[in-house]
Design a protein around this motif. Structure first.
Motif, PDB file in Angstrom:
ATOM      1  N   GLU A   1       0.876  -1.218   0.101  1.00  0.00           N
ATOM      2  CA  GLU A   1       0.178  -0.022   0.011  1.00  0.00           C
ATOM      3  C   GLU A   1       0.754   1.314   0.054  1.00  0.00           C
ATOM      4  OE1 GLU A   1      -0.513  -1.799   3.456  1.00  0.00           O
ATOM      5  OE2 GLU A   1      -0.270  -3.123   1.618  1.00  0.00           O
ATOM      6  N   GLN A   2       2.146   1.253   0.550  1.00  0.00           N
ATOM      7  CA  GLN A   2       3.134   2.264   0.725  1.00  0.00           C
ATOM      8  C   GLN A   2       3.159   2.882  -0.636  1.00  0.00           C
ATOM      9  OE1 GLN A   2       5.288   0.186   3.716  1.00  0.00           O
ATOM     10  NE2 GLN A   2       6.240   2.069   3.754  1.00  0.00           N
ATOM     11  N   GLU A   3       3.218   2.038  -1.745  1.00  0.00           N
ATOM     12  CA  GLU A   3       3.777   2.111  -3.139  1.00  0.00           C
ATOM     13  C   GLU A   3       2.846   3.481  -3.780  1.00  0.00           C
ATOM     14  OE1 GLU A   3       4.670  -1.543  -4.774  1.00  0.00           O
ATOM     15  OE2 GLU A   3       5.743  -1.799  -2.799  1.00  0.00           O
ATOM     16  N   LEU A   4       1.593   3.641  -3.209  1.00  0.00           N
ATOM     17  CA  LEU A   4       0.565   4.697  -3.701  1.00  0.00           C
ATOM     18  C   LEU A   4       1.328   6.030  -3.260  1.00  0.00           C
ATOM     19  CD1 LEU A   4      -2.642   3.342  -2.661  1.00  0.00           C
ATOM     20  CD2 LEU A   4      -1.817   3.031  -4.844  1.00  0.00           C
ATOM     21  N   MET A   5       2.047   6.132  -2.464  1.00  0.00           N
ATOM     22  CA  MET A   5       2.669   7.630  -1.858  1.00  0.00           C
ATOM     23  C   MET A   5       4.276   8.046  -2.529  1.00  0.00           C
ATOM     24  SD  MET A   5       1.333   7.104   1.947  1.00  0.00           S
ATOM     25  CE  MET A   5       2.503   8.478   2.535  1.00  0.00           C
ATOM     26  N   MET A   6       4.433   7.242  -3.418  1.00  0.00           N
ATOM     27  CA  MET A   6       5.775   7.443  -3.855  1.00  0.00           C
ATOM     28  C   MET A   6       6.061   8.088  -4.889  1.00  0.00           C
ATOM     29  SD  MET A   6       7.358   3.528  -3.414  1.00  0.00           S
ATOM     30  CE  MET A   6       7.385   2.749  -1.580  1.00  0.00           C
TER      31      MET A   6
END
Ligand code: GDP
Ligand code: MG
Length: 163
Positions: free
Chosen positions: A125-130
């Motif tokens: 999910e963190q990859e959405l903020m990259m």
């Protein structure tokens, strides 16, 4: 000649954690330059198909008296003078910081290819903020988690394709 891969990034992004995942065994080496003596740690890489040496430019994690920028500048110089590939590590949870941008600016002069590594991407999910990291002009970056071991197969493939 065996290609040398330098791991560069501001303090605490996980350079040593990545190094520990990649390293077969550790060799301490000393870098001597006028006014600068820094410990570096080198090792043969255990995850690539071809033999590679990796260098943890963070050394023993000491900060120089004149601060972050001096430190990352020296590490960038080490990487640019000795590496055939550079792993430029950022912290995916912190997002882009001024020190990352300073270092990216400095690395722009490197002849060696630079791979942007988005470490601490422990969860998908963190990859959405990259998106922020794309501003560095080094591509989208490779999500990695040194803590969980995510992304190391992709990293090995990248290195093997480039070497
Ligand atoms: P360095 O200063 O760049 O060498 O960073 P270190 O490898 O010493 O790691 C700094 C901190 O980040 C330590 O507390 C590590 O446990 C933590 N860390 C490193 N990689 C990861 C990761 O992939 N995920 C998480 N959650 N923490 C990490
Ligand atoms: Mg370190």
């Amino acid at each position: 000649k065996t290609p040398t891969i330098a791991i560069v990034g501001r303090p605490n992004v996980g350079k040593s954690a990545i190094f520990n995942r990649l390293a077969e065994r550790r060799i301490a080496i000393v870098h001597d330059e006028p006014g600068v003596t820094r410990d570096r740690i080198a090792a043969p890489c255990k995850i690539t198909d071809i033999p590679c040496d990796i260098i943890d430019t963070g050394g023993i994690g000491m900060e120089l008296d004149d601060g972050f920028h001096a430190q990352v500048t020296i590490e960038a110089d080490i990487a640019m003078s000795s590496a055939d590939m550079i792993l430029f590590v950022v912290d995916a949870r912190d997002g882009l910081t001024p020190t990352d941008e300073h270092l990216a600016q400095k690395l722009r002069r490197a002849k060696a290819p630079i791979f942007l590594i988005l470490n601490k991407a422990d969860h998908f999910e963190q990859e959405l903020m990259m998106g922020d990291f794309a501003r560095l002009g080094l591509g989208a970056g490779l999500p990695l988690s040194a803590a969980h071991g995510r992304g190391f197969g992709e990293l090995a493939d990248l290195i093997d394709e480039t070497a």
